[in-house]
Design an enzyme around this catalytic site. Structure first.
Site, mmCIF file in Angstrom:
data_model
loop_
_atom_site.group_PDB
_atom_site.id
_atom_site.type_symbol
_atom_site.label_atom_id
_atom_site.label_comp_id
_atom_site.label_asym_id
_atom_site.label_seq_id
_atom_site.Cartn_x
_atom_site.Cartn_y
_atom_site.Cartn_z
ATOM 1 N N SER A 244 10.030 30.418 29.716
ATOM 2 C CA SER A 244 11.324 30.032 28.915
ATOM 3 C C SER A 244 12.435 29.229 29.633
ATOM 4 C CB SER A 244 11.738 31.510 28.504
ATOM 5 O OG SER A 244 12.369 32.131 29.450
ATOM 6 N N LYS A 245 13.219 28.905 28.670
ATOM 7 C CA LYS A 245 14.464 27.953 29.465
ATOM 8 C C LYS A 245 14.918 28.633 30.747
ATOM 9 C CE LYS A 245 14.760 24.996 26.289
ATOM 10 N NZ LYS A 245 14.209 23.748 27.025
#
Length: 474
Positions: A244-245
């Site tokens: 994820s980010k």
RNA sequence: GGCCCCAUCGUCUAACGGUUAGGACACCACUCUUUCAAGGUGGGAACAGGGGUUCGACUCCCCUUGGGGCUACCA
């Protein structure tokens, strides 16, 4: 055996994720290897979140990776009439039924089940509705969804990467296939499309394993033969959790911007969750296609290791001629606001690329050689300056003096080397003790081409200016 | 909670019953180059645990543990 038909089916609700890119790559490699057809299908049925911008970025990302499609892009949204018709065929055949339960009722039941820590399953009350009751509600215009009659039987398949996977129909819901507004639910649309497109092999992420029994149930209800399924493992972040980010870059576009070469990205992604067996690491597109097989796909999820990607990119950088590196480097310099002033950058690129891992890194180093304002002491350089203390200054002073005394005509690799060797010899220093301070003063880094060559690249006046400026600053 | 998937160095992986468990990235030494990087050599580093099956298990089976996915009128 007819030629395989595979598809990559991203939904344009976000950018092209590295996981998606890897799935696309596996599909593409499989198609190229088997002489099959690679279909691109954009699953844009989620109107709220799908955008044309995302579609564009996904297409660009695939093109950048060299993944070419033979058919499409098809847009799933354009086929809702067929999805609906297939769902209604199921209704007519008694394989699906109308459900008049409202979302609110179902949510309440779900919440209740949650409270008791028990599994929520739709109680199938509408399945048992008498025909006249159904007719009455229809007449009253009560909205309804279509639900699949989940058969109480084994729903299993021989997964091309996992082997046999089996679910029991009784563990599964009579899930919704058509919303009350008549639009199809994902699993319905996918199966309808895969049948219509005559897809033979569905190669997709592990996260779809639990969708597969539902889809098989639809295939059976529709009287269609399911394709071969191959579920490829997920790609995780360094902490083992879903990428994820907060793990940094997850979109392939970000790696493009970072200066990763498409060939390196492709090579790296191919080796994430797949191996040709043996020790091969650097593989050309050709070799990848030749060696690829579903049997070589790993069952275990993999961690995305950016450091190894960058190492691999460095390997590709080394073999790439400066001519090919020039355009992206120029583009990057422009972004950085560095003017090459008509200089032929290729010789600089040639020496610098061997010491770089990304195009960005190449451009940075070129910029430093062109523009004094780009010089910044990096961590190691800073350590060196501290470690050498006064000795650093002293060495620099001696070198600067000797270099300044050199006539402009002697500003060439050989004479420069001779002069610096002479300085070192005269003061009983190792050559490195003379060279390294110059390198740091000129570039801010402890790593560069040989210093005598560096001096030529930077130029006489500029080199002397930087040496002087560094001493004043220190 | 239910269903399902997974398990070899820190990471990517090789091994498809018999290996001192191999390679790559990263890390650390040494080496080459009277300067950098690259290169070369070497080092530390793994079969999650427990039961079986077998003459023999990293490899096959079961259990435990630990991760992960799904569990929507999202995709």
């Amino acid at each position: 055996m007819t030629a395989p038909r595979v598809r990559f089916a991203p939904s344009p609700t976000g950018y092209l994720h590295v996981g998606g890119a890897r799935t696309a790559l596996f599909n593409w490699l499989f198609a190229r290897k088997t002489g099959g057809v690679f279909v691109l299908r954009i699953e844009d049925t989620d109107r709220e979140r799908s955008t044309d911008e995302h579609t564009r970025v996904i297409l660009e990302g695939l093109a950048w990776l060299g993944i070419t499609w033979d058919e499409g892009p098809y847009f799933q949204g354009a086929a809702v009439d067929r999805h609906r018709a297939d769902a209604e065929r199921l209704l007519a055949a008694g394989k699906a039924y109308r459900c008049f339960c409202t979302k609110e009722e179902l949510d309440a039941q779900r919440a209740e089940a949650e409270r008791h820590k028990s599994a929520f399953r739709y109680d199938r009350r509408c399945r048992r509705l008498p025909p006249d009751e159904v007719r009455a509600r229809l007449e009253r215009g009560v909205p309804f969804t279509l639900r699949l009659v989940m058969p109480d039987e084994e729903l299993a398949w021989d997964d091309a990467v996992h082997g046999r996977i089996s679910f029991q129909g009784r563990d599964l819901d009579d899930f919704v296939i058509l919303r009350s507004d008549g639009s199809p639910i994902y699993n319905m649309a996918v199966v309808s499309d895969d049948i219509a497109m005559r897809i033979t092999h569905v190669i997709r992420g592990d996260d779809h394993i639990s969708n597969t029994p539902k889809q098989i149930a639809i295939y059976r209800a529709l009287g269609a033969e399911p394709p071969v399924f191959a579920h490829v493992p997920m790609i995780n972040g360094p902490d083992g959790k879903k990428l994820s980010k907060r793990h940094g870059a997850t979109a392939v576009g970000e790696y493009q911007d970072k200066g990763i070469l498409p060939a390196a990205m492709r090579n790296f992604l191919a080796l994430l969750g797949w191996s040709p067996g043996g020790d091969r690491e650097i593989l050309s597109e050709r070799e990848l296609i030749e060696l690829f097989s579903l049997e070589g796909i790993q069952k275990k999820s993999a961690v995305f290791d950016v450091t190894k990607l960058e190492w691999m990119n460095g390997e590709y950088l080394k073999t790439l001629p400066a001519d090919e590196l020039l355009p992206p480097v120029l583009r990057q310099l422009e972004r950085m606001g560095v003017d090459p002033r008509g200089r032929d950058l290729r010789p600089i690129i040639d020496t610098v690329k061997a010491r770089s891992r990304t195009i960005l890194h190449v451009a940075d180093q070129v910029a430093v050689r062109l523009d004094a304002s780009r010089v910044r002491l990096d961590e190691k350089a800073d350590q060196l300056v501290r470690k050498m203390g006064d000795g650093f200054e002293a060495s620099l002073a001696l070198a600067a003096e000797a270099l300044a005394a050199l006539p402009p005509s002697a500003w060439a690799p050989e004479p420069l080397l001779a002069a610096l060797q002479e300085v070192a010899a005269r003061h009983g220093k190792k050559l490195g003790d003379v060279m390294q301070p110059i390198r740091v003063a000129l570039t801010g880094s402890t790593v560069s081409e040989p210093v005598n060559e560096l001096l030529v690249v930077v130029g006489r006046d500029e080199s002397l200016a930087r040496l002087g400026a560094f001493r004043r600053a220190a």
